[in-house]
Write an enzyme that holds these catalytic residues in place. Structure first.
Site, PDB file in Angstrom:
ATOM      1  N   THR A 161       0.833  -1.185   0.000  1.00 21.50           N
ATOM      2  CA  THR A 161       0.000   0.000   0.000  1.00 21.50           C
ATOM      3  C   THR A 161       0.873   1.242   0.000  1.00 21.50           C
ATOM      4  O   THR A 161       1.805   1.327   0.788  1.00 21.50           O
ATOM      5  CB  THR A 161      -0.862  -0.033   1.279  1.00 21.50           C
ATOM      6  OG1 THR A 161      -1.807  -1.079   1.109  1.00 21.50           O
ATOM      7  CG2 THR A 161      -1.578   1.274   1.525  1.00 21.50           C
TER       8      THR A 161
ATOM      9  N   TYR B   3      -6.672  -8.521   8.296  1.00 25.59           N
ATOM     10  CA  TYR B   3      -7.776  -7.837   7.620  1.00 25.59           C
ATOM     11  C   TYR B   3      -8.992  -8.771   7.539  1.00 25.59           C
ATOM     12  O   TYR B   3      -9.010  -9.824   8.164  1.00 25.59           O
ATOM     13  CB  TYR B   3      -7.301  -7.303   6.268  1.00 25.59           C
ATOM     14  CG  TYR B   3      -6.226  -6.253   6.489  1.00 25.59           C
ATOM     15  CD1 TYR B   3      -6.555  -5.011   7.031  1.00 25.59           C
ATOM     16  CD2 TYR B   3      -4.879  -6.525   6.247  1.00 25.59           C
ATOM     17  CE1 TYR B   3      -5.584  -4.062   7.304  1.00 25.59           C
ATOM     18  CE2 TYR B   3      -3.893  -5.577   6.521  1.00 25.59           C
ATOM     19  CZ  TYR B   3      -4.258  -4.349   7.042  1.00 25.59           C
ATOM     20  OH  TYR B   3      -3.305  -3.414   7.334  1.00 25.59           O
TER      21      TYR B   3
ATOM     22  N   GLY C 266       9.284  -6.922  -0.126  1.00 25.27           N
ATOM     23  CA  GLY C 266       8.475  -5.719  -0.070  1.00 25.27           C
ATOM     24  C   GLY C 266       9.346  -4.483  -0.008  1.00 25.27           C
ATOM     25  O   GLY C 266       9.609  -3.815  -1.010  1.00 25.27           O
ATOM     26  N   ARG C 267       9.843  -4.202   1.200  1.00 21.35           N
ATOM     27  CA  ARG C 267      10.522  -2.923   1.434  1.00 21.35           C
ATOM     28  C   ARG C 267      11.722  -2.693   0.506  1.00 21.35           C
ATOM     29  O   ARG C 267      11.971  -1.558   0.103  1.00 21.35           O
ATOM     30  CB  ARG C 267      10.890  -2.806   2.918  1.00 21.35           C
ATOM     31  CG  ARG C 267       9.659  -2.524   3.778  1.00 21.35           C
ATOM     32  CD  ARG C 267       9.868  -2.839   5.236  1.00 21.35           C
ATOM     33  NE  ARG C 267       9.917  -4.282   5.486  1.00 21.35           N
ATOM     34  CZ  ARG C 267      10.019  -4.830   6.691  1.00 21.35           C
ATOM     35  NH1 ARG C 267      10.082  -4.059   7.756  1.00 21.35           N
ATOM     36  NH2 ARG C 267      10.037  -6.146   6.835  1.00 21.35           N
TER      37      ARG C 267
HETATM   38  C1  LIG Z   1       4.608   0.122   3.054  1.00 21.87           C
HETATM   39  C2  LIG Z   1       4.053  -1.263   3.134  1.00 21.87           C
HETATM   40  C3  LIG Z   1       2.772  -1.524   2.699  1.00 21.87           C
HETATM   41  C4  LIG Z   1       2.254  -2.826   2.721  1.00 21.87           C
HETATM   42  N1  LIG Z   1       1.006  -3.061   2.203  1.00 21.87           N
HETATM   43  C5  LIG Z   1       0.568  -4.346   2.080  1.00 21.87           C
HETATM   44  C6  LIG Z   1      -0.627  -4.631   1.361  1.00 21.87           C
HETATM   45  O1  LIG Z   1      -1.313  -3.747   0.810  1.00 21.87           O
HETATM   46  N2  LIG Z   1      -1.015  -5.925   1.282  1.00 21.87           N
HETATM   47  C7  LIG Z   1      -0.291  -6.939   1.872  1.00 21.87           C
HETATM   48  O2  LIG Z   1      -0.676  -8.100   1.775  1.00 21.87           O
HETATM   49  N3  LIG Z   1       0.858  -6.685   2.524  1.00 21.87           N
HETATM   50  C8  LIG Z   1       1.324  -5.432   2.617  1.00 21.87           C
HETATM   51  N4  LIG Z   1       2.533  -5.191   3.222  1.00 21.87           N
HETATM   52  C9  LIG Z   1       3.373  -6.321   3.679  1.00 21.87           C
HETATM   53  C10 LIG Z   1       4.390  -6.710   2.597  1.00 21.87           C
HETATM   54  O3  LIG Z   1       3.731  -7.296   1.487  1.00 21.87           O
HETATM   55  C11 LIG Z   1       5.436  -7.711   3.117  1.00 21.87           C
HETATM   56  O4  LIG Z   1       4.781  -8.859   3.610  1.00 21.87           O
HETATM   57  C12 LIG Z   1       6.292  -7.117   4.224  1.00 21.87           C
HETATM   58  O5  LIG Z   1       6.785  -5.835   3.845  1.00 21.87           O
HETATM   59  C13 LIG Z   1       7.488  -8.022   4.571  1.00 21.87           C
HETATM   60  O6  LIG Z   1       8.364  -8.172   3.456  1.00 21.87           O
HETATM   61  P1  LIG Z   1       9.756  -7.356   3.426  1.00 21.87           P
HETATM   62  O7  LIG Z   1      10.523  -7.782   4.668  1.00 21.87           O
HETATM   63  O8  LIG Z   1      10.414  -7.828   2.163  1.00 21.87           O
HETATM   64  O9  LIG Z   1       9.439  -5.912   3.420  1.00 21.87           O
HETATM   65  C14 LIG Z   1       3.042  -3.889   3.237  1.00 21.87           C
HETATM   66  C15 LIG Z   1       4.337  -3.603   3.724  1.00 21.87           C
HETATM   67  C16 LIG Z   1       4.841  -2.327   3.658  1.00 21.87           C
HETATM   68  C17 LIG Z   1       6.271  -2.087   4.129  1.00 21.87           C
END
Ligand SMILES: Cc1cc2nc3c(=O)[nH]c(=O)nc-3n(C[C@H](O)[C@H](O)[C@H](O)COP(=O)(O)O)c2cc1C
Length: 360
Positions: free
Chosen positions: A26, A182, A315-316
């Site tokens: 998001t 959610y 993600g990040r």
């Molecule tokens: C800014 C941000 C927004 C996120 N929005 C969503 C989302 O809309 N839907 C979802 O399933 N996960 C969302 N997540 C979780 C990520 O998909 C992911 O699971 C999480 O960042 C861990 O992965 P990472 O360590 O590679 O960042 C979001 C994470 C971040 C940092």
């Protein structure tokens, strides 16, 4: 480069140039009134088209499923047209993109909803320990209103309609967001589902909403274009699952026969979800870790090398490294992201992180 992340992947339904998935994130930049994606959203995703697969930010199927300012929808013709521009741009850049279907349930506030409506949920259980972000800043949660069974059925149909709109908008498929506390996980977890009707009361009852949403979506757009995201044992958003192993084994067993495009598992908590669920799932599995720091390349490689998943999502790292797979391939340095510009605003912190490696 012999990183398992960079090998092509051919699954039952997916044929991808590498195994690096962009996790759904998001970014809060859609038009808050119309729910149409920001004009820069097409550029943002096109910059990241080097991912084997992009999963879009969560998108609401129904205006009462909107979690906060600037979250886009996929209901109106204008929203579909906005997303069509995004998918065209990603496809022109050689990418593949699924839309994430996201209803937040109780994780919102009347200030975020049409007509100041009270948020809906399986049961009237209020979030106590955190506040919620609105256009008026952070405020206390309200007690949500329990959905009637007929309203739950309507929401299942709304997910299917959103999936249809996603395909109209040119997405390659959809991911049902069953994770992170959610609406769907609110049905799965005992502490948020205190219902005694067919959508609660027993393990089968708690699974029913998730399973029916996935079935309805798969019936609408085809199982080969339907993924499911789950986060067993994730305490985020005040979820408390008494026996994640029992719940998620049963959920996976219920959706396994549908032959979906993939299962996307966020591992977080004591329950070793990837190791436990991998043998029960014959299709493509995407792994993800959600820890305090952005998950790094080594963690993803370890999961793939151990055959705990076929693909791994980041993600990040994708926020600030639009050409992430190319950086993995070349060993180019990874840029840190700026937490202040993650949500809302325009180009800053969104489309202004440079690519280091030419993608084509
Ligand atoms: C800014 C941000 C927004 C996120 N929005 C969503 C989302 O809309 N839907 C979802 O399933 N996960 C969302 N997540 C979780 C990520 O998909 C992911 O699971 C999480 O960042 C861990 O992965 P990472 O360590 O590679 O960042 C979001 C994470 C971040 C940092």
């Amino acid at each position: 480069m012999d990183s398992p992340l960079l090998l092509p992947y051919q699954g039952r339904h997916l044929d991808l140039p590498n195994r690096v998935v962009m996790a759904p994130m998001t970014r809060g930049r859609a038009d808050d009134v119309t729910g149409v994606p920001h004009p820069l959203t097409k550029e943002y995703y096109a910059q990241r088209a080097g991912a084997g697969l992009i999963v879009s930010e969560g998108i609401w199927p129904e205006a009462h499923g909107k979690g906060g300012p600037g979250i886009p929808g996929l209901v109106t013709d204008a929203q579909v047209a906005g997303w069509r521009e995004v998918t065209n741009a990603v496809h022109a850049a050689g990418g593949t993109i699924f839309a994430q279907l996201w209803h937040v349930g109780r994780m919102t506030h009347p200030l975020n909803l049409p007509g100041g409506a009270v948020p809906v949920a399986p049961s009237p259980v209020r979030i106590e320990s955190e506040q919620i972000f609105t256009n008026a800043g952070d405020v206390d949660h309200v007690t949500p209103r329990a959905l009637t069974a007929a309203e739950a059925e309507d929401l299942i149909a709304a997910f299917a309609a959103e999936a249809r709109n996603a395909i109209r908008a040119g997405f390659d498929g959809v991911e049902v967001h069953g994770a992170n506390g959610y609406l769907i996980q609110q049905f799965l977890a005992e502490n948020t589902n205190r219902r005694t009707d067919r959508f609660g009361g027993s393990l089968t009852g708690r699974l029913r909403f998730a399973v029916e949403v996935v079935r309805a979506v798969a019936a609408e757009v085809g199982p080969e274009r339907t993924g499911l995201r789950i986060s067993p044992d994730n305490p985020e958003n005040e979820i408390a699952e008494r026996d994640p192993q029992a719940t998620y084994r049963a959920l996976v067993d219920a959706v396994e026969p549908l032959g979906l495009a993939y299962l996307h598992v966020i591992e977080r908590g004591a329950y070793p979800a990837l190791a436990d669920l991998r043998p029960r799932w014959s299709g493509t599995l995407i792994g993800n870790f959600n820890g305090p720091e952005p998950t790094g390349r080594a963690a993803g490689e370890k999961v793939l090398a151990a055959d705990l998943a076929d693909l791994f999502s980041f993600g990040r790292l994708f926020i600030s490294n639009p050409d992430l797979p190319a950086r993995f391939a070349t060993g180019a340095p990874l840029a840190p992201y700026d937490p202040a510009s993650v949500y809302g605003g325009g180009a800053e912190g969104y489309t202004d992180y440079p690519s280091l490696v030419p993608q084509h």
